[in-house]
Design an enzyme around this catalytic site. Structure first.
Site, PDB file in Angstrom:
ATOM      1  CB  THR A 118      -0.929  -0.007   1.222  1.00 54.19           C
ATOM      2  OG1 THR A 118      -1.657  -1.229   1.251  1.00 54.19           O
ATOM      3  CG2 THR A 118      -1.893   1.165   1.176  1.00 54.19           C
ATOM      4  CG  HIS A 162       6.326  -1.575   9.644  1.00 54.75           C
ATOM      5  ND1 HIS A 162       4.987  -1.762   9.507  1.00 54.75           N
ATOM      6  CD2 HIS A 162       6.920  -2.522   8.867  1.00 54.75           C
ATOM      7  CE1 HIS A 162       4.752  -2.780   8.690  1.00 54.75           C
ATOM      8  NE2 HIS A 162       5.902  -3.257   8.286  1.00 54.75           N
TER       9      HIS A 162
END
Length: 294
Positions: A118, A162
């Site tokens: 994504t 992340h």
């Protein structure tokens, strides 16, 4: 009796998700047998580029994948309405060794964590709008190698995800763009990042049991956050508890418990825009929302 010899309804389900704090936080209770009446599971850990590949090959009962890979896997897998990562203020970042304007990336090399992530879709949509002529070479790297590669001059910029969102200043890097801000400012939607999918062949009854198990695991995690701390830190790339807590706080939210109308609208918008740009195949609406087995 070996697992493969067990009747389908008794066989433990295999589930693969990332070692990142949001995933281990969400699935801790289920993985440790703390969700009453939940199906038994066997857990595997893999970064998102690996789980995307597993999904494309049809390997695995339940997988955490990028929303970007859905157009290639929804014939075999159903998108579940819970357990994933979707939110606001949590988008991928484009990092560079020093302060740059987006146009300076024209023709330059960029490291990305997967061409079917994504993050990469958002990057391509952003670059089409902000980088005249487009970027140059795109290099796929494991996400934890990207910041060192930018710092050391092996690539001109990097797309990070992340906990890198919190730790990039340690590498002396500068934020060139926040793709979450770009997405939210352009569409008004939250950012679809990671999805939970399950094999349609499990059948509707078992799929519903999986959904309820995930939601129960999320509720337990919220009710007793300390219970999962050791599990979270054992698997996290970044071991600082404060970073892990910030990561969980950002990526585990109301959309984790239920995508809802706003979540599904964001997913449709992402995949529609990407299809309009020729980046992914177009997904039929019924295939995106359906939980029925084939």
């Amino acid at each position: 009796m070996a697992d493969e010899e067990l009747p389908a309804q008794r066989r433990p389900l295999n589930i693969s998700y990332s070692p990142c704090p949001n995933d281990t936080f969400v699935f801790h209770a289920w993985a440790h047998g703390l969700v009453p009446a939940a199906p038994a599971v066997e857990v595997g850990f893999a970064d998102i580029d690996i789980t995307n590949g597993l999904a494309e090959r049809g390997e695995g009962d339940i997988l955490k994948v990028s929303y970007a890979v859905l157009p290639w896997v929804l014939d075999e897998y159903a998108l579940l309405p819970c357990g994933g990562a979707l939110g606001r203020g949590c988008g991928p970042l484009v990092l560079a060794p020093g302060p740059l304007e987006p146009a300076a990336l024209a023709g330059k090399s960029v490291a990305v964590p997967g061409e079917r992530s994504t993050a990469y879709l958002l990057f391509r949509l952003w670059a089409a709008a902000r980088v005249p002529g487009g970027v140059g070479e795109v290099r796929v790297m494991p996400f934890h190698e990207i910041m060192p590669a930018v710092r050391d001059g092996r690539v001109d910029a990097g797309l990070v995800i992340h906990e890198a969102r919190f730790t990039y200043p340690r590498f002396g890097l500068h934020q060139l763009a926040d793709l979450g801000e770009f997405w939210e400012g352009t569409t008004g939607h939250p950012i679809p990042l990671g999805a939970i999918i399950a094999k349609r062949s499990l059948g509707e009854e078992r799929l519903r049991a999986v959904i309820e198990s995930i939601r129960a695991s999320v509720r337990r995690a919220w009710a007793d956050p300390a219970a999962s701390q050791d599990y979270v830190l054992e698997h996290a790339q970044e071991m600082d508890p404060a970073v892990a807590d910030a990561h969980i706080g950002l990526y585990v939210n109301e959309f984790t418990a239920d995508l809802g109308e706003a979540g599904y609208a964001a997913v449709r918008e992402l995949l529609t825009r990407a299809a309009d740009e020729g980046l992914v195949p177009r997904v039929p609406e019924a295939r995106l929302a359906s939980l029925s087995p084939r």
